[in-house]
Design a protein around this motif. Structure first.
Motif, PDB file in Angstrom:
ATOM      1  N   UNK A 298       0.825  -1.217   0.000  1.00 24.69           N
ATOM      2  CA  UNK A 298       0.000   0.000   0.000  1.00 24.69           C
ATOM      3  C   UNK A 298       0.854   1.260   0.000  1.00 24.69           C
ATOM      4  N   UNK A 299       1.928   1.268   0.803  1.00 24.64           N
ATOM      5  CA  UNK A 299       2.819   2.434   0.830  1.00 24.64           C
ATOM      6  C   UNK A 299       3.469   2.625  -0.543  1.00 24.64           C
ATOM      7  N   UNK A 300       3.918   1.539  -1.139  1.00 24.15           N
ATOM      8  CA  UNK A 300       4.542   1.616  -2.469  1.00 24.15           C
ATOM      9  C   UNK A 300       3.548   2.169  -3.494  1.00 24.15           C
ATOM     10  N   UNK A 301       2.323   1.716  -3.452  1.00 25.67           N
ATOM     11  CA  UNK A 301       1.298   2.188  -4.389  1.00 25.67           C
ATOM     12  C   UNK A 301       1.046   3.687  -4.211  1.00 25.67           C
ATOM     13  N   UNK A 302       0.917   4.136  -2.960  1.00 30.58           N
ATOM     14  CA  UNK A 302       0.699   5.550  -2.692  1.00 30.58           C
ATOM     15  C   UNK A 302       1.862   6.403  -3.192  1.00 30.58           C
ATOM     16  N   UNK A 303       3.064   5.937  -2.911  1.00 34.48           N
ATOM     17  CA  UNK A 303       4.249   6.696  -3.299  1.00 34.48           C
ATOM     18  C   UNK A 303       4.359   6.797  -4.814  1.00 34.48           C
ATOM     19  N   UNK A 304       4.176   5.683  -5.492  1.00 36.05           N
ATOM     20  CA  UNK A 304       4.310   5.691  -6.948  1.00 36.05           C
ATOM     21  C   UNK A 304       3.338   6.665  -7.601  1.00 36.05           C
ATOM     22  N   UNK A 305       2.109   6.702  -7.099  1.00 35.32           N
ATOM     23  CA  UNK A 305       1.120   7.615  -7.656  1.00 35.32           C
ATOM     24  C   UNK A 305       1.267   9.032  -7.093  1.00 35.32           C
ATOM     25  N   UNK A 306       1.806   9.133  -5.889  1.00 36.91           N
ATOM     26  CA  UNK A 306       1.964  10.446  -5.270  1.00 36.91           C
ATOM     27  C   UNK A 306       3.115  11.258  -5.829  1.00 36.91           C
ATOM     28  N   UNK A 307       4.039  10.608  -6.504  1.00 41.22           N
ATOM     29  CA  UNK A 307       5.184  11.334  -7.064  1.00 41.22           C
ATOM     30  C   UNK A 307       4.773  12.297  -8.174  1.00 41.22           C
TER      31      UNK A 307
END
Length: 381
Positions: A65-74
């Motif tokens: 979940x953290x990886x997904x948020x980060x990838x889209x949040x960049x």
């Protein structure tokens, strides 16, 4: 503010000694650490702990979940913290722990840019600047193990200035727990003493406990019954109880708080960032509790590092006082990832430890790498 780089660390840090809870034995702390780098080269840090029985998160699910948020949040432009939650929700439904981790790192970056400690920013943002300088926050110390060990620990830590206590119950027969509570209440008479069952008691046993002479000196009892019981059971328990009723697993944010306030079914709540989805929502929850003259306990999951501890403590310093105390759990770790770990002084945490801009404390890279969970590796985004 743009995010140019992110590193995610899956950590596992052993506890000084195992902690027996009603439904699990915790030997090590599994947590996800996030480091964000912004377009000006600053680094912000976030943390969220695994809690399968509270948030449903495992190390694998939280990492994903953290990886997904980060990838889209960049690809996002991060400007005002008040807008962070809406952006998170546009990327990912639910997943409060992952959002808390990401929000913490963003707030660290944002307040570093503003050259202000997080707790001061929270005061300004919530129009609390007229409050007096924050008092040191009293720290809760957990008691568990054999009666001999509990007595020895209580005496040792009371001599160090601790005056707030949490007695874990629910893993022994009720009569034995009641004897323990009575014995420790007598030993620690005059202090703020609580019990925490993590939802292990039946409604009948909880009522019996709360009406007993053995429990009469408690300041509050936390989450005696399972969170999935109907609201009517919590109302009945509150009406029967002779001591204040606190809730933890039942409270994830404002929705539950407002429901229980309307039902007059509790006396206060324990707030954890992994439940509320981050610092900002936890502040809102704390403000509602305070406005309704309800108890507030701030807590880290067993066991988060000084980073999460500092972000949680910022809420307490922003509000000015936390009568039910702060469960700062880095004190149970064999080692901390922060070189300047948060420490108790006379059983309290002083605001001077969080005087730097941002969250006020930073992990040390070598310590972080030493704590990476076995069979896992850091993730670069």
């Amino acid at each position: 503010m743009k995010i140019t780089q992110a590193t995610i660390y899956p950590l596992s840090i052993p506890l000084i000694e195992p902690i027996k809870m009603s439904r699990e034995l915790v030997r090590d702390a599994k947590t996800v650490l996030l480091r964000l780098t912004d377009d000006e080269g600053r680094q912000g840090w976030g943390e969220a702990s695994v809690a399968p029985l509270m948030t449903g998160e495992t190390l694998d699910s939280l990492l994903g979940s953290v990886k997904y948020l980060v990838e889209h949040g960049k690809s996002c432009e991060w400007t005002e913290p008040k807008d962070f939650a809406a952006v998170f929700s546009s990327i990912l439904y639910g997943n409060a722990s992952a959002k808390s981790c990401f929000e913490m790192a963003l707030l660290d970056l944002f307040t570093q840019r503003q050259s202000i400690p997080l707790w001061k920013y929270l005061r300004l943002a919530n129009k609390l600047s007229d409050l007096a300088d924050p008092l040191p926050i009293p720290l809760l110390r957990m008691l568990g193990g054999s009666p001999e060990k509990e007595i020895a620990d209580a005496k040792e830590y009371r001599a160090l200035g601790f005056k707030h206590w949490k007695i874990k119950i629910g893993s022994l027969p009720l009569d034995q727990d009641m004897e323990r509570v009575a014995m420790l209440s007598e030993l620690l008479d005059g202090d703020v003493i609580s019990v925490d069952a993590n939802g292990a008691l039946s409604l009948a046993d909880a009522m019996r406990f709360c009406e007993s002479k053995q429990a009469s000196k408690l300041s509050f009892a936390e989450q005696l019954v399972p969170a999935d019981l109907p609201l009517s059971d919590f109302i009945a328990l509150k009406q029967k109880s002779l001591i204040p009723i606190g809730l933890d697993e039942s409270i994830h944010g404002l929705v539950e708080i407002e429901e229980f306030i309307q039902a007059k079914a509790f006396d206060g709540a324990s707030l954890k960032l992994i439940k509320t989805g981050g610092v900002l929502e936890a502040v809102e929850a704390a403000k509602v509790l305070k406005a309704n003259h309800l108890g507030i306990n701030l807590a880290c999951k067993i066991a988060e590092t000084s980073l999460s501890g500092a972000a949680t403590a910022a809420i307490g310093f922003a509000l000015g006082e936390i009568p039910w105390g702060f469960s700062m759990s880095n004190q149970y770790l064999q080692f901390d990832i922060c070189a300047q770990a948060l420490t108790a002084k006379d059983g309290h945490l002083d605001v001077a430890q969080l005087s730097d801009s941002g969250i006020g404390i930073k992990p040390e890279e070598s310590r972080v790498k030493d704590a990476i969970a076995k069979a896992y590796a850091l993730i670069q985004c």
